[in-house]
Design an enzyme around this catalytic site. Structure first.
Site, short mmCIF file in Angstrom:
data_model
loop_
_atom_site.label_atom_id
_atom_site.label_comp_id
_atom_site.label_asym_id
_atom_site.label_seq_id
_atom_site.Cartn_x
_atom_site.Cartn_y
_atom_site.Cartn_z
N GLU A 390 0.79 -1.24 0.00
CA GLU A 390 0.00 0.00 0.00
C GLU A 390 0.83 1.29 0.00
O GLU A 390 0.46 2.26 0.66
CB GLU A 390 -0.96 -0.01 1.21
CG GLU A 390 -1.93 -1.16 1.14
CD GLU A 390 -2.79 -1.33 2.40
OE1 GLU A 390 -3.94 -1.73 2.25
OE2 GLU A 390 -2.30 -1.07 3.51
C1 TNX Z 1 -4.61 -4.20 4.66
S1 TNX Z 1 -2.94 -6.59 4.30
C2 TNX Z 1 -3.34 -3.94 5.16
C3 TNX Z 1 -3.20 -3.46 6.53
C4 TNX Z 1 -4.53 -3.30 7.23
C5 TNX Z 1 -5.42 -4.46 6.85
C6 TNX Z 1 -6.73 -4.47 7.57
C7 TNX Z 1 -1.85 -5.51 4.21
C8 TNX Z 1 -0.55 -5.94 3.78
N1 TNX Z 1 -2.17 -4.23 4.52
O1 TNX Z 1 -2.48 -2.25 6.54
O2 TNX Z 1 -4.30 -3.28 8.59
O3 TNX Z 1 -5.67 -4.40 5.45
O4 TNX Z 1 -7.41 -5.67 7.33
#
Ligand code: TNX
Length: 604
Positions: A390
């Site tokens: 992300e």
């Molecule tokens: C996605 S899964 C994220 C996290 C959040 C999560 C909540 C991932 C690698 N990144 O930053 O906490 O969703 O479900």
């Protein structure tokens, strides 16, 4: 008449250290000579009296184990009743002896028996742990780890055939005179100990002595894991959890034969590990959390304590420093790392994707080198996780360049790099592992990275994310990847989940627990249990054992065990819990309270 069981112990309290559940090393043992409480004498007398009577069948069947063992051969004529004067005999090896001590620690509180541990040979009338002394099986070239494809079938007729077991396999023989656990490694012995624990009556989880016939069902179990990597992740960044909470999570992992604890140590809301060369990361970056609480961080000594506690339970810690995104906390401490060189305010919300360290500044790579170097030096395990998810504000080329350099920095520490599957497009690095958290069964970019040599840890968010709600009325958790009841957590096959990915590229399975809405140990346990055992069975048991109705029934027997041990869980309606489930003070459900809006991050 069999002895009347005493009332179920009070629940909801912290179990005593000697149960190995509170994360503290025990100061004194129940049942050691000279320390025996009167209740232990009563329990012993009751047990001896019971032994004089016609023995009823063992209350647990040999196959009633989670995760399901590979091979189970019951012999109802060979039940064993643990006598009050039993000893634990163990091969003269320090690691094996340590497993024997852990077995004693698990059994002493409820039995009240002294259970001395001896590494001298003696009569085989008690519990015997034998280290096979044979070489652990070597994984084939290419990273194949699904041992179902690579080893000969187990021969249960052979006397103690540890050579057919993988590095973590074990054999458990129960006969009227005793129980023998044999394995090629101490890890295998500990897995056998966890099986033995489940074969004893549920009252074995009691923190205080119980009058009970400690019967183990007769027969033979031969068992070994399907995958080498079986893990869970705890996000200690969104909310900080103190060391004892983490140690207790380690206990839950070990109970279900999971062998990796991934700690998500940094995120926008907090930096959780002290780094000597960049001290403000922890002291400034660690000073808050989601919702604005005080946060916290682990000192090097705290982290070493977690690592050592886990290592004793044959659990490897995988530390994650999330880069280049999810770095707001680091930027509050060191604005020189920010693209605009301005310190952002501390972040206590739950959005993602807005922060990043400057990929165009050499200072960023000095920071990454220092931080990963220090974390690597504190970590005996082979893996360093660099996050990579992300980073929405970093352009594709700059992102790929950053990941390439971060991978090189990890290689320079001697560790193997792990990253969320977003790092897939970056150049391959020797041995790299992608943690896949997608929700669709088709991911061509990841399949391409696998063709270039990457291996995978599978954490499909719509099956393995333990922060997803069970049902619409679950008081905490997310729903962006859907609702995950126990059946859904169990309903997938890691060996055939992702299109165009060969089974041998799958190193294993991990269940992440993100903690935006998780604020206490009870919350953690509520989301972990009963789904963690479902993930554990996918990771450990042969696919041929996959059977939802059978799993559901075996899992049901764990409710009374958790309640007896004071462990919170979600009494999921999927599971036929025994009608006599002991009452949990909170009904196992965390208190409803205002919590951050979990209206959710984007779908990957
Ligand atoms: C996605 S899964 C994220 C996290 C959040 C999560 C909540 C991932 C690698 N990144 O930053 O906490 O969703 O479900």
């Amino acid at each position: 008449m069999p002895p009347t069981p005493p009332p179920t112990p009070a629940t909801g309290q912290e179990p005593p250290d000697s149960l190995g559940l509170s994360g503290q090393e025990p100061p004194a043992r129940l049942g050691l000579p000279g320390h025996e409480p009167a209740a232990a004498d009563l329990a012993r007398a009751a047990s001896l009296a019971a032994g004089d009577l016609l023995a009823p069948a063992a209350p647990v069947r040999l196959g009633d184990v989670v995760p399901a063992p590979e091979l189970v051969t019951p012999d109802p004529s060979a039940d064993f009743t643990l006598p009050a004067d039993a000893a634990i005999r163990v091969s003269p090896d320090p690691a094996a002896r340590d497993v024997a001590e852990q077995l004693a620690d698990l059994l002493r509180p409820a039995t009240g028996y002294p259970l001395p541990v001896a590494d001298t040979p003696g009569p085989a009338d008690g519990l015997t742990l034998t280290l096979g002394g044979v070489a652990a099986e070597v994984a084939p070239p290419g990273g194949g780890t699904d041992r179902g494809d690579v080893t000969a079938p187990i021969d249960v007729a052979a006397p103690v055939n540890v050579t057919a077991l993988s590095a973590e396999g074990y054999r458990l023989d129960v006969h009227p005179d005793g129980v023998r656990i044999s394995a090629a490694t101490a890890a295998g012995l500990l897995h056998g100990v966890q099986t033995l624990r489940q074969l004893l009556p549920a009252a074995i989880e009691s923190p205080t002595p119980v009058a009970e016939r400690w019967v183990v069902p007769g027969g033979v179990i031969v068992d070994r894991p399907r995958y080498a990597y079986r893990g869970a992740m705890l996000d200690v960044a969104r909310h900080f959890f103190a060391v004892p909470d983490v140690l207790r999570v380690v206990d839950h992992l070990a109970r279900y034969k999971l062998n990796h604890l991934h700690l998500h140590l940094s995120d926008d809301q907090g930096w959780r590990i002290a780094v000597d060369s960049w001290p403000r990361l922890a002291t400034v970056g660690g000073a808050t959390q989601v919702g604005g609480g005080p946060g916290g961080y682990y000192t090097a000594a705290d982290y070493r304590r977690i690592v050592a506690y886990a290592a004793r339970r044959h659990v490897t810690v995988v530390p994650e420093i999330d880069l280049p995104g999810h770095t707001n906390a680091a930027l509050t401490a060191y604005p020189e790392l920010a693209p605009d060189k301005v310190a952002p305010p501390p972040y206590t919300g739950t959005d993602v994707g807005f922060s990043y360290v400057d990929p165009a500044d050499e200072r960023t790579y000095a920071f990454v080198t220092d931080v990963l170097g220090e974390v690597a030096a504190l970590t005996p395990g082979p893996y360093l996780h660099i996050g990579g998810d992300e980073a929405f504000k970093v352009g594709a080329d700059a992102y790929a360049g950053f990941v390439r350099r971060a991978q090189e920095i990890v290689a320079g520490t001697g560790k193997t790099v792990v990253g969320w599957h977003q790092i897939a497009p970056a150049e391959h690095a020797e041995g790299r592992i992608l943690q896949w958290w997608g929700t669709k069964a088709d991911d061509p970019v990841v399949a391409d990275a696998v063709r270039r040599g990457a291996r995978l840890i599978l954490s499909p968010a719509n099956h393995a994310y333990l922060d997803m709600k069970y049902a619409p009325d679950t008081p905490i958790g997310h729903n962006w990847a859907g609702l995950i009841d126990v059946a859904r957590a169990y309903d997938w096959d890691p060996g055939a989940h992702l299109a165009d990915v060969p089974a041998e590229a799958v190193l294993g399975v991990e269940a992440p627990l993100w903690t935006e809405s998780v604020t206490s140990l009870a919350d953690i346990e509520f989301l972990l249990l009963p789904r963690l055992p479902a993930v554990a069975e996918l990771a450990w048991s042969p696919r041929t054992a996959h059977d939802w109705p059978a799993f559901r029934d075996r899992l049901a027997a764990h409710g009374p065990r958790w309640t007896t041990a004071g462990i919170t869980f979600h009494p999921s309606p999927d599971i036929p819990w025994p009608a006599t489930l002991p009452e949990h003070p909170t009904g196992g459900i965390p208190t409803q309270r205002p919590h951050p809006d979990t209206a959710d991050t984007p779908t990957p």
